[in-house]
Design a protein around this motif. Structure first.
Motif, PDB file in Angstrom:
ATOM      1  N   THR A 106       0.839  -1.202   0.000  1.00 17.22           N
ATOM      2  CA  THR A 106       0.000   0.000   0.000  1.00 17.22           C
ATOM      3  C   THR A 106       0.875   1.252   0.000  1.00 17.22           C
ATOM      4  N   ARG A 107       1.990   1.187   0.682  1.00 17.76           N
ATOM      5  CA  ARG A 107       2.951   2.310   0.645  1.00 17.76           C
ATOM      6  C   ARG A 107       3.498   2.480  -0.767  1.00 17.76           C
ATOM      7  N   GLY A 108       3.821   1.370  -1.432  1.00 17.27           N
ATOM      8  CA  GLY A 108       4.300   1.433  -2.814  1.00 17.27           C
ATOM      9  C   GLY A 108       3.293   2.110  -3.723  1.00 17.27           C
ATOM     10  N   LEU A 109       2.012   1.791  -3.532  1.00 16.80           N
ATOM     11  CA  LEU A 109       0.965   2.458  -4.316  1.00 16.80           C
ATOM     12  C   LEU A 109       0.867   3.931  -3.941  1.00 16.80           C
ATOM     13  N   GLY A 110       1.095   4.236  -2.670  1.00 17.70           N
ATOM     14  CA  GLY A 110       1.127   5.634  -2.233  1.00 17.70           C
ATOM     15  C   GLY A 110       2.258   6.401  -2.897  1.00 17.70           C
ATOM     16  N   LEU A 111       3.388   5.735  -3.109  1.00 19.72           N
ATOM     17  CA  LEU A 111       4.507   6.381  -3.805  1.00 19.72           C
ATOM     18  C   LEU A 111       4.145   6.653  -5.263  1.00 19.72           C
ATOM     19  N   LEU A 112       3.331   5.783  -5.863  1.00 20.10           N
ATOM     20  CA  LEU A 112       2.834   6.058  -7.221  1.00 20.10           C
ATOM     21  C   LEU A 112       1.927   7.285  -7.216  1.00 20.10           C
ATOM     22  N   ALA A 113       1.058   7.371  -6.206  1.00 20.73           N
ATOM     23  CA  ALA A 113       0.186   8.549  -6.093  1.00 20.73           C
ATOM     24  C   ALA A 113       1.026   9.809  -5.882  1.00 20.73           C
ATOM     25  N   ALA A 114       2.071   9.706  -5.080  1.00 22.85           N
ATOM     26  CA  ALA A 114       2.959  10.854  -4.860  1.00 22.85           C
ATOM     27  C   ALA A 114       3.652  11.249  -6.157  1.00 22.85           C
ATOM     28  N   ALA A 115       3.902  10.273  -7.030  1.00 19.27           N
ATOM     29  CA  ALA A 115       4.539  10.568  -8.319  1.00 19.27           C
ATOM     30  C   ALA A 115       3.667  11.485  -9.181  1.00 19.27           C
ATOM     31  N   VAL A 116       2.351  11.431  -8.987  1.00 15.78           N
ATOM     32  CA  VAL A 116       1.457  12.351  -9.711  1.00 15.78           C
ATOM     33  C   VAL A 116       1.794  13.789  -9.328  1.00 15.78           C
ATOM     34  N   LEU A 117       1.928  14.030  -8.027  1.00 14.42           N
ATOM     35  CA  LEU A 117       2.272  15.379  -7.556  1.00 14.42           C
ATOM     36  C   LEU A 117       3.664  15.790  -8.025  1.00 14.42           C
ATOM     37  N   GLU A 118       4.599  14.856  -7.985  1.00 15.75           N
ATOM     38  CA  GLU A 118       5.964  15.162  -8.410  1.00 15.75           C
ATOM     39  C   GLU A 118       6.032  15.439  -9.912  1.00 15.75           C
TER      40      GLU A 118
END
Length: 178
Positions: free
Chosen positions: A110-122
Protein backbone atom coordinates in the motif's frame (compact mmCIF):
# COMPACT_ATOMS: atom_id res chain seq x y z
CA UNK A 1 16.86 9.58 -16.15
CA UNK A 2 13.85 7.79 -14.74
CA UNK A 3 11.49 10.25 -13.11
CA UNK A 4 7.93 10.31 -11.81
CA UNK A 5 6.37 10.71 -15.28
CA UNK A 6 8.19 7.63 -16.56
CA UNK A 7 7.14 5.67 -13.47
CA UNK A 8 3.48 6.60 -14.00
CA UNK A 9 3.69 5.80 -17.72
CA UNK A 10 5.14 2.39 -16.97
CA UNK A 11 2.51 1.69 -14.32
CA UNK A 12 -0.38 2.56 -16.65
CA UNK A 13 1.24 0.42 -19.36
CA UNK A 14 1.14 -2.68 -17.16
CA UNK A 15 -2.21 -3.30 -18.84
CA UNK A 16 -2.04 -3.55 -22.61
CA UNK A 17 -5.57 -2.85 -23.87
CA UNK A 18 -5.10 -4.13 -27.43
CA UNK A 19 -3.93 -7.62 -26.46
CA UNK A 20 -5.58 -7.58 -23.01
CA UNK A 21 -2.24 -8.46 -21.40
CA UNK A 22 -1.99 -7.57 -17.74
CA UNK A 23 1.36 -7.59 -15.93
CA UNK A 24 -0.52 -7.12 -12.65
CA UNK A 25 -2.91 -10.07 -12.90
CA UNK A 26 -2.45 -11.05 -9.24
CA UNK A 27 -1.26 -9.64 -5.92
CA UNK A 28 2.02 -11.54 -6.35
CA UNK A 29 2.64 -9.91 -9.76
CA UNK A 30 1.84 -6.51 -8.27
CA UNK A 31 4.43 -7.09 -5.55
CA UNK A 32 7.03 -8.09 -8.16
CA UNK A 33 6.34 -4.94 -10.21
CA UNK A 34 6.50 -2.66 -7.16
CA UNK A 35 9.72 -4.35 -6.02
CA UNK A 36 11.33 -4.06 -9.47
CA UNK A 37 10.58 -0.33 -9.46
CA UNK A 38 12.04 0.22 -5.99
CA UNK A 39 8.70 1.04 -4.38
CA UNK A 40 8.68 -1.78 -1.80
CA UNK A 41 11.28 -3.95 -0.09
CA UNK A 42 12.02 -7.58 -0.81
CA UNK A 43 10.13 -8.57 2.33
CA UNK A 44 6.90 -6.80 1.36
CA UNK A 45 3.99 -8.74 -0.10
CA UNK A 46 0.74 -7.59 -1.72
CA UNK A 47 -2.71 -8.87 -0.76
CA UNK A 48 -6.02 -8.84 -2.63
CA UNK A 49 -6.95 -5.37 -1.31
CA UNK A 50 -3.64 -3.95 -2.56
CA UNK A 51 -4.20 -5.55 -5.96
CA UNK A 52 -7.76 -4.15 -6.25
CA UNK A 53 -6.47 -0.71 -5.24
CA UNK A 54 -3.67 -0.93 -7.83
CA UNK A 55 -6.11 -1.84 -10.61
CA UNK A 56 -8.35 1.12 -9.70
CA UNK A 57 -5.37 3.46 -9.49
CA UNK A 58 -4.10 2.32 -12.88
CA UNK A 59 -7.50 2.60 -14.57
CA UNK A 60 -8.08 5.99 -12.97
CA UNK A 61 -4.72 7.27 -14.16
CA UNK A 62 -5.47 6.04 -17.69
CA UNK A 63 -8.80 7.92 -17.61
CA UNK A 64 -7.09 11.08 -16.35
CA UNK A 65 -4.38 10.88 -19.02
CA UNK A 66 -7.06 10.61 -21.71
CA UNK A 67 -8.07 14.19 -20.84
CA UNK A 68 -4.54 15.44 -21.52
CA UNK A 69 -5.12 14.81 -25.24
CA UNK A 70 -7.62 17.69 -25.26
CA UNK A 71 -5.39 19.75 -22.94
CA UNK A 72 -8.35 20.25 -20.64
CA UNK A 73 -8.48 19.81 -16.89
CA UNK A 74 -9.39 16.38 -15.60
CA UNK A 75 -12.95 16.61 -14.28
CA UNK A 76 -13.46 14.71 -11.03
CA UNK A 77 -16.44 12.87 -12.43
CA UNK A 78 -14.37 11.47 -15.30
CA UNK A 79 -12.04 9.40 -13.15
CA UNK A 80 -13.98 8.07 -10.15
CA UNK A 81 -11.55 5.13 -9.85
CA UNK A 82 -8.69 7.57 -9.46
CA UNK A 83 -10.50 9.64 -6.84
CA UNK A 84 -11.37 6.48 -4.85
CA UNK A 85 -7.83 5.12 -5.13
CA UNK A 86 -6.23 8.41 -4.08
CA UNK A 87 -8.62 8.68 -1.12
CA UNK A 88 -7.46 5.22 0.02
CA UNK A 89 -3.81 6.30 0.02
CA UNK A 90 -3.36 8.79 2.88
CA UNK A 91 -0.25 10.96 2.83
CA UNK A 92 1.48 13.65 4.78
CA UNK A 93 3.84 16.36 3.66
CA UNK A 94 7.42 16.13 4.84
CA UNK A 95 10.21 18.64 4.53
CA UNK A 96 13.04 16.20 3.88
CA UNK A 97 16.07 18.06 2.59
CA UNK A 98 14.08 21.30 2.94
CA UNK A 99 11.83 20.36 0.02
CA UNK A 100 8.14 19.65 0.64
CA UNK A 101 7.36 16.10 -0.46
CA UNK A 102 4.32 13.84 -0.16
CA UNK A 103 4.99 10.82 2.07
CA UNK A 104 2.61 7.82 2.15
CA UNK A 105 1.44 6.86 5.63
CA UNK A 106 0.87 3.17 4.82
CA UNK A 107 3.37 0.32 4.83
CA UNK A 108 4.15 -2.53 2.45
CA UNK A 109 2.49 -2.70 -0.96
CA UNK A 110 0.00 0.00 0.00
CA UNK A 111 2.95 2.31 0.64
CA UNK A 112 4.30 1.43 -2.81
CA UNK A 113 0.97 2.46 -4.32
CA UNK A 114 1.13 5.63 -2.23
CA UNK A 115 4.51 6.38 -3.81
CA UNK A 116 2.83 6.06 -7.22
CA UNK A 117 0.19 8.55 -6.09
CA UNK A 118 2.96 10.85 -4.86
CA UNK A 119 4.54 10.57 -8.32
CA UNK A 120 1.46 12.35 -9.71
CA UNK A 121 2.27 15.38 -7.56
CA UNK A 122 5.96 15.16 -8.41
CA UNK A 123 5.23 14.92 -12.15
CA UNK A 124 2.95 17.94 -11.83
CA UNK A 125 5.60 19.91 -9.94
CA UNK A 126 8.14 19.05 -12.66
CA UNK A 127 5.72 20.22 -15.38
CA UNK A 128 5.43 16.72 -16.84
CA UNK A 129 1.90 15.81 -15.74
CA UNK A 130 0.15 17.43 -18.75
CA UNK A 131 2.64 15.73 -21.07
CA UNK A 132 1.55 12.30 -19.87
CA UNK A 133 -1.10 11.06 -22.31
CA UNK A 134 -2.66 7.89 -23.61
CA UNK A 135 -2.82 7.06 -27.30
CA UNK A 136 -5.88 8.49 -29.06
CA UNK A 137 -6.36 5.15 -30.85
CA UNK A 138 -9.23 3.55 -28.89
CA UNK A 139 -7.89 0.03 -29.31
CA UNK A 140 -4.45 1.03 -28.00
CA UNK A 141 -4.54 3.61 -25.18
CA UNK A 142 -0.83 3.07 -24.49
CA UNK A 143 0.55 5.75 -22.15
CA UNK A 144 3.36 7.96 -23.42
CA UNK A 145 5.12 11.20 -22.57
CA UNK A 146 4.51 13.87 -25.19
CA UNK A 147 7.92 15.37 -25.84
CA UNK A 148 6.77 17.45 -28.82
CA UNK A 149 7.48 21.15 -28.58
CA UNK A 150 3.81 22.19 -28.83
CA UNK A 151 2.46 19.22 -26.84
CA UNK A 152 0.28 18.12 -29.75
CA UNK A 153 1.21 14.45 -30.02
CA UNK A 154 -1.88 12.19 -30.05
CA UNK A 155 -0.57 8.69 -30.69
CA UNK A 156 1.92 6.44 -29.00
CA UNK A 157 3.47 5.90 -32.42
CA UNK A 158 2.75 7.64 -35.69
CA UNK A 159 4.03 4.56 -37.50
CA UNK A 160 1.37 2.25 -36.05
CA UNK A 161 -1.55 3.94 -34.31
CA UNK A 162 -1.34 7.26 -36.15
CA UNK A 163 -1.13 5.48 -39.47
CA UNK A 164 -4.05 3.20 -38.56
CA UNK A 165 -6.24 6.16 -37.63
CA UNK A 166 -5.35 8.17 -40.73
CA UNK A 167 -5.87 5.15 -43.01
CA UNK A 168 -9.34 4.52 -41.52
CA UNK A 169 -10.27 8.18 -42.01
CA UNK A 170 -9.02 8.09 -45.61
CA UNK A 171 -11.01 4.95 -46.39
CA UNK A 172 -14.14 6.41 -44.82
CA UNK A 173 -13.79 9.54 -46.95
CA UNK A 174 -13.27 7.45 -50.10
CA UNK A 175 -16.44 5.42 -49.37
CA UNK A 176 -18.48 8.59 -49.18
CA UNK A 177 -16.99 10.24 -52.27
CA UNK A 178 -19.21 10.03 -55.38
Amino acid sequence: MYGPAELLRDFVNTHEIEGDNDELASPAELAVWLREHGLISDADRAVDDDWALAVNLRQGLRSALRHHLSRGPVPRSSAPELEAALAALPMRVTLADGTPRPEPLATGATRGLGLLAAAVLEAHAAGDWPRLKVCAEDTCQWAFIDSSKNRSRSWCSMRTCGNRTKTRAYRARRRHDP
